[in-house]
Design a protein around this motif. Sequence first.
Motif, PDB file in Angstrom:
ATOM      1  N   ASP A  36      15.042  34.899  17.311  1.00 36.53           N
ATOM      2  CA  ASP A  36      15.601  35.889  18.238  1.00 36.53           C
ATOM      3  C   ASP A  36      15.828  37.229  17.542  1.00 36.53           C
ATOM      4  OD1 ASP A  36      15.571  33.992  20.225  1.00 36.53           O
ATOM      5  OD2 ASP A  36      17.659  33.397  19.956  1.00 36.53           O
ATOM      6  N   GLU A  84      12.530  39.019  16.774  1.00 34.99           N
ATOM      7  CA  GLU A  84      11.861  39.656  17.915  1.00 34.99           C
ATOM      8  C   GLU A  84      12.091  41.170  17.922  1.00 34.99           C
ATOM      9  OE1 GLU A  84      11.122  37.575  21.951  1.00 34.99           O
ATOM     10  OE2 GLU A  84      13.095  36.901  21.282  1.00 34.99           O
ATOM     11  N   TRP A 144      16.627  46.964  23.643  1.00 27.15           N
ATOM     12  CA  TRP A 144      17.766  46.309  24.289  1.00 27.15           C
ATOM     13  C   TRP A 144      17.833  46.655  25.773  1.00 27.15           C
ATOM     14  CZ3 TRP A 144      21.991  48.541  26.744  1.00 27.15           C
ATOM     15  CH2 TRP A 144      23.010  47.665  27.108  1.00 27.15           C
ATOM     16  N   HIS A 185      15.273  44.698  27.647  1.00 23.44           N
ATOM     17  CA  HIS A 185      15.688  43.299  27.766  1.00 23.44           C
ATOM     18  C   HIS A 185      16.769  43.122  28.832  1.00 23.44           C
ATOM     19  CE1 HIS A 185      16.877  39.246  26.641  1.00 23.44           C
ATOM     20  NE2 HIS A 185      18.126  39.672  26.479  1.00 23.44           N
ATOM     21  N   SER A 228      10.026  43.087  29.174  1.00 24.61           N
ATOM     22  CA  SER A 228       9.662  42.708  27.817  1.00 24.61           C
ATOM     23  C   SER A 228      10.233  43.725  26.832  1.00 24.61           C
ATOM     24  CB  SER A 228       8.131  42.657  27.680  1.00 24.61           C
ATOM     25  OG  SER A 228       7.761  42.609  26.324  1.00 24.61           O
ATOM     26  N   PRO A 229      11.052  43.314  25.861  1.00 22.17           N
ATOM     27  CA  PRO A 229      11.611  44.277  24.895  1.00 22.17           C
ATOM     28  C   PRO A 229      10.533  45.021  24.121  1.00 22.17           C
ATOM     29  CG  PRO A 229      12.756  42.173  24.770  1.00 22.17           C
ATOM     30  CD  PRO A 229      11.570  41.956  25.648  1.00 22.17           C
TER      31      PRO A 229
END
Length: 600
Positions: A79, A82, A255, A258, A263-264
């Motif tokens: 995480d 990513e 952020w 998200h 999609s970040p």
Amino acid sequence: MTLFDFGVFPTQTFHLLAATEGTMWHSLADILILLATAIVLGTLAEQLRQSAILGYIAAGTLVGPNLLGWVADRQSIFDLAELGVALLLFAIGLEFSLPRLKRLGRIPLVAGILQIILTLLGGLSVSLLLSFSFPEALAIGAMIALSSTACVVRMLNDRAELDAPHGRTALGILLVQDMAVIPLMLIITALVGKGSAGEIAIQLSISFLLAVVFVAVFYGLFNFILPRLLELSSLRRNRDFPILLAMVMAAGSAWAAHRLGLSPALGAFVAGVLLAISPFATQIRADVQPLKTVLVTLFFSAVGMFGDLNWAVQHLGLVLAVVAAIITGKLLITFGAAWFCGQPWQFALGTGLCLAQVGEFSFVLATVARGTADAPGILSETTFRLIISSTIATLLLTPYLIQLAPVAANLLRQLWDRQPAENESRSPHVDVTDLESSRETNDDLVLILGFGPAGQRVAGELLQVGLKKIVVVDLNHENLRMAEQYGLRSQLGDATQIEVLEHAGLYRSRLVIMTLPSPTVCRQIIYLVRQMSPATTLYVRCRYHLHHWQLLAAGADVIVDEEEHVGECLAKHILDSPLLLQQLLKSNQKPEAGQSPDQT
């Protein structure tokens, strides 16, 4: 006996000192183990003339929970990692202004849609033939349809092929795939039993509206608010503030995407594209580079942690068969889609080789499809392990496939040339050497680092003799405006950073002129230039004679010593004043005390 037994260091004191003990330090230990192992294996891979990415993935597999077990919490690290993919796409987006993005054309968009649909249907059909259930087969097709944005973009960027024809098409298709992550995720979620078709349609509509809002907000932020912030004198004086601002923009865009259900990585790329039109793009990309490097390395290591080497060895034949089917199928589908959309077959083949792997977002889809122990999903444990092992194997093969692109295109062209001449009308000849690089080949560029009075005087003299390929690099906005008045290309940035020098065109420059007053800064830049472009000639300003030999030892070719130059100029002006010189000579010829004029 120890000092604790005598009460010199009470145990309670150390409990107080350890008040910050918590999960954060355990996570930090895991990250340090991963990065340290990645350094070792990445260096070993480079020594063997392989991509460092192979070493990073191998590091995660080695210390992960399925082998040595030194690092067990792979999901939390994945995480965090990513964010590295998001920063990578943000930095790439800073290279792609809106006009440049438009130049990608319709080929990547249409080819990307075709590639996703055809790959998904192909994976679904083959899985159904192998007696998988329909939900499981659809999940397999969705996972195989995606390619690795992080791996492909990193490799193309390192090989300077991101702006080559096959590189542009590959990037465009990857962006389409990133957009497809949302609907694919919603479909798999519905198959697991957490949503209906109507809810999926509603979520897709909301996601589209939120994407429009995201683009509008960031466009206004980057074009109206940010330029005024970056022109504040406090930001210009303190280099910490622009670095912090760059990190807030890069991580904040990921952020925000998200939080909006997007999609970040795609959100970060869009933010980078919107910011690319500003003069601050190069410096911002250089400022986020260190954290991006750490997190991208951590990402590839986290990917390796998902691998189970023991299981893969026990089912080696099955894994190899699936890997061969994925690479062959995706290569043919991507090649066909790009060629059908009008891309020359040489470049279509290069695009197919670049995207013949399964991507990082497939791990996310596989985890959702697998479910949990309390709520099993649609993917069996065996299928999950097979997909994960095959995905990692395709990622390990990706650097070789990308390196193979020019060779394979040459071979295919030779075979094509043997066909009847009428076939040439369908696919015109294109020089395959364009696959290797799209960079400019001229090397007559002159870089002027620092455009104060000294830099302006140098530029004026060079322009008078006809040298016009000049690029100015400076952190002062007023100096850059002056460079524009001279008709020169200018770039805002700190020349002590590699990214800034690369973007300014150091690799294409024949001469670098440094007019910066700080000897420390000059030495840093000299080291970078000598490391990156050893053949480039360096002319360096030296403010004080004390630093003359230091700059010369650092690697400068020509030193202009201000103190020596001032002395020479003063002497020249004196010698060019006949009246003053005559008076001085007469005064020096006066007889000394006790001497007669004849003796003098």
